[in-house]
Design a protein around this motif. Structure first.
Motif, PDB file in Angstrom:
ATOM      1  N   GLU A   1      -3.728  -6.154  -3.744  1.00 39.19           N
ATOM      2  CA  GLU A   1      -5.079  -5.564  -3.783  1.00 39.19           C
ATOM      3  C   GLU A   1      -6.098  -6.319  -2.926  1.00 39.19           C
ATOM      4  O   GLU A   1      -6.811  -5.698  -2.126  1.00 39.19           O
TER       5      GLU A   1
ATOM      6  N   ASP B   1      -9.860   5.676   1.788  1.00 42.85           N
ATOM      7  CA  ASP B   1     -10.146   5.243   0.408  1.00 42.85           C
ATOM      8  C   ASP B   1      -8.870   5.255  -0.430  1.00 42.85           C
ATOM      9  O   ASP B   1      -8.638   4.355  -1.241  1.00 42.85           O
TER      10      ASP B   1
ATOM     11  N   TYR C   1       0.851  -1.184   0.000  1.00 46.03           N
ATOM     12  CA  TYR C   1       0.000   0.000   0.000  1.00 46.03           C
ATOM     13  C   TYR C   1       0.890   1.239   0.000  1.00 46.03           C
ATOM     14  O   TYR C   1       2.112   1.142   0.151  1.00 46.03           O
TER      15      TYR C   1
ATOM     16  N   GLU D   1      -6.516   2.306   0.485  1.00 47.17           N
ATOM     17  CA  GLU D   1      -7.015   1.053  -0.093  1.00 47.17           C
ATOM     18  C   GLU D   1      -6.823   1.021  -1.609  1.00 47.17           C
ATOM     19  O   GLU D   1      -6.367   0.020  -2.161  1.00 47.17           O
ATOM     20  N   SER D   2      -7.159   2.107  -2.275  1.00 49.27           N
ATOM     21  CA  SER D   2      -7.077   2.121  -3.743  1.00 49.27           C
ATOM     22  C   SER D   2      -5.645   2.164  -4.253  1.00 49.27           C
ATOM     23  O   SER D   2      -5.390   1.860  -5.416  1.00 49.27           O
TER      24      SER D   2
ATOM     25  N   ASN E   1      -4.698  -1.018  -5.891  1.00 52.54           N
ATOM     26  CA  ASN E   1      -5.418  -1.495  -7.081  1.00 52.54           C
ATOM     27  C   ASN E   1      -4.460  -1.855  -8.212  1.00 52.54           C
ATOM     28  O   ASN E   1      -3.583  -1.068  -8.575  1.00 52.54           O
TER      29      ASN E   1
ATOM     30  N   LYS F   1      -7.941  -4.257   0.131  1.00 52.09           N
ATOM     31  CA  LYS F   1      -9.286  -3.786  -0.226  1.00 52.09           C
ATOM     32  C   LYS F   1     -10.270  -3.960   0.938  1.00 52.09           C
ATOM     33  O   LYS F   1     -10.379  -5.033   1.520  1.00 52.09           O
TER      34      LYS F   1
END
Length: 515
Positions: free
Chosen positions: A124, A112, A82, A115-116, A119, A128
């Motif tokens: 992920e 947000d 992350y 977490e993103s 992606n 997520k």
């Protein structure tokens, strides 16, 4: 700082935070905000340490976000799973928490973004939804933005005030202790059983040691009902990291505790590529079959929950249940979890499972499953523990130890419910290290211990209708006073003689008075 002092300080600080938001947030919901904030602080500090690389001249929190290059971000996500920009770090958000009019929406945007950031990367699925239960816009925090911000700031400043240095250097399991404290104070009031969500650390320690006993290395460790991950993490805490070669695996049906389990992995410095926690119904939709077999399996599955059972006619053909020739009752899934664990166990490994006592003596399908387990010599040990070890239930549970590599045809029974196997602390009992060591010594030696431990030939168990209750084989100590009949008769004879003499004396006196 000792573990006792750290734990007391942690609990005092959490209670102080609770008082700040009391009356607005239900205690059971409140725990999500405390645990989520602890996690947010941890990954911020952990990420900062990674970026700074031990260089004291570097202060990542003071970097402008615009100075972060795409290459730095890409490399960090590949390593840590992350990315957190300097402005998004806990330390910077907490600094202005009391004066930030947009605190609740800023936090949502930050969560947000964290977490993103994963992606499209291998991490992920592990990142997520991690903050899904930390809803900063929830009306549970208040009906106005000002009310929400006031309470969010109280939680942030309270967690900021925790002064334990590096999380990794703590003498206590910070996250686990916080969770245990919150559940202990709120589970009963919330009308929910804490046992559904959390296995106390002292019980987890025993289960982990049983599953990994005398295994110098295990390929991986698995919990089919992972909860908050406490059982898996005890294995890491009490054994060198290298002993678990491929990492930690688990499945959890409850979305909130699934998120807590993943948070817990990060909090214990287990990188995203060393754990795989999945969401779903283990019995109905097992998702980690491709990872089996496992050398160590630990679990505290829910007691006697309902499951689909023979309502699904394909279940009897499932590789996990077919060998037993019968499915666990629809109203009691306990043995379904046992057979699932056995199916995922390697030929060299052990499974240690917390079980409801009733499954060891009831008839019907459960007796047939016990027959399968005993006839195939899979049951190594059954341990009866003291009552009141778990939050929300006073049940005296058992631990079932399964093995596919037993060297004899005997099953061991240990009665660890006596006073020398637990310590009473407030409303609950606890297993201290000495109690755990005593149980492990008996488990290891398989020696006979009067009124505590015995090993029974599986043929004898078969003759006893495959009953696996500890009390059927370990004779309880007779605490009645031993009476010497000969001595008692002698004492009675002396007493009778004295009474007769006394009566004769009384008669003589009466005659004198009458005369």
């Amino acid at each position: 700082m000792t573990s006792t002092i750290q734990r007391a300080e942690l609990q005092n600080k959490i209670w102080k935070i609770a008082n700040e938001v009391r009356g607005s947030v239900d205690g059971w919901d409140f725990k999500q905000f405390v645990l989520g904030t602890l996690f947010y602080r941890f990954i911020s500090e952990n990420f900062t340490n990674y970026i700074e690389g031990g260089d004291e001249s570097v202060n990542y929190a003071n970097y402008p976000d615009k100075d972060i290059t795409p290459e730095i971000k890409d490399d960090a996500i590949k390593t840590k799973g992350y990315f957190i920009y300097p402005s998004q770090l806990f330390v910077n958000v907490a600094k202005t928490a009391n004066t930030n009019p947009n605190l609740n929406t800023d936090l949502k945007a930050i969560f947000d973004a964290i977490e993103s950031s994963a992606n499209g990367y291998p991490s992920e699925p592990d990142i997520k939804g991690l903050f899904a239960d930390f809803d900063t816009t929830s009306t549970r925090l208040g009906n106005t933005v000002e009310a929400k911000n006031l309470r969010l700031a109280a939680v942030l400043k309270g967690v900021e005030d925790l002064n334990f240095g590096n999380f990794e250097d703590n003498q206590i399991d910070l996250f686990g202790d916080a969770y245990e404290f919150l559940i202990g104070n709120y589970a009963a009031n919330a009308g929910k059983s804490g046992g559904e969500f959390f296995t106390p650390q002292h019980v987890s320690k025993l289960i982990a040691q049983l599953a990994m006993h005398k295994q110098t290395t295990v390929n991986k460790i698995y919990d089919p009902a992972a909860g908050s991950g406490s059982l898996l993490l005890q294995a890491k805490k009490h054994f060198d990291n290298h002993i678990i070669e491929e990492g930690f695996f688990g499945q959890e049906v409850n979305h909130t505790t699934y998120n807590l389990a993943r948070m817990n992995m990060f909090l214990h410095n287990i990188n995203y590529d060393k754990f795989n926690i999945v969401l779903g119904d283990t019995l109905k939709d097992p998702q980690l079959g491709d990872e089996k077999p496992f050398d160590a399996i630990v679990s505290n599955p829910p007691y006697s929950v309902k499951w689909i059972g023979d309502d699904d006619p394909t279940m009897i053909n499932d590789d996990r249940f077919a060998p037993a020739g019968v499915l666990a009752p629809k109203s009691k899934a306990d043995f379904a979890f046992v057979l699932h664990a056995l199916s995922y166990l390697s030929s060299k490994g052990r499974a240690a499972l917390v079980c409801f006592p009733g499954i060891f003596y009831r008839g019907g399908a459960e007796q047939k499953i016990r027959k399968y387990l005993i006839d195939n010599n899979f049951v190594e040990t059954v341990i009866s523990l003291a009552p009141n070890l778990f939050f929300g239930t006073s049940i005296a549970v058992n631990i079932l130890v399964l093995s596919k590599h037993k060297s004899d045809n005997k099953t061991q029974f240990i009665d660890a419910s006596g006073e020398k196997f637990f310590k009473k602390v407030t409303n609950n009992n606890v297993l201290e290290d000495t109690h755990i060591n005593n149980i492990m010594e008996m488990f290891d030696s398989k020696e006979e211990v009067a009124n505590v431990a015995t090993s029974i030939d599986i043929n004898k168990i078969a003759e006893n209708d495959y009953n696996l209750s500890v009390s059927s084989y370990v004779e309880a100590k007779d605490t009645r006073e031993v009476i010497d009949i000969t001595m008692l008769n002698k004492e009675i004879s002396i007493t009778v003689s004295k009474i007769n003499t006394l009566r004769a004396d009384i008669d003589s006196i009466v005659k004198e008075i009458e005369g």
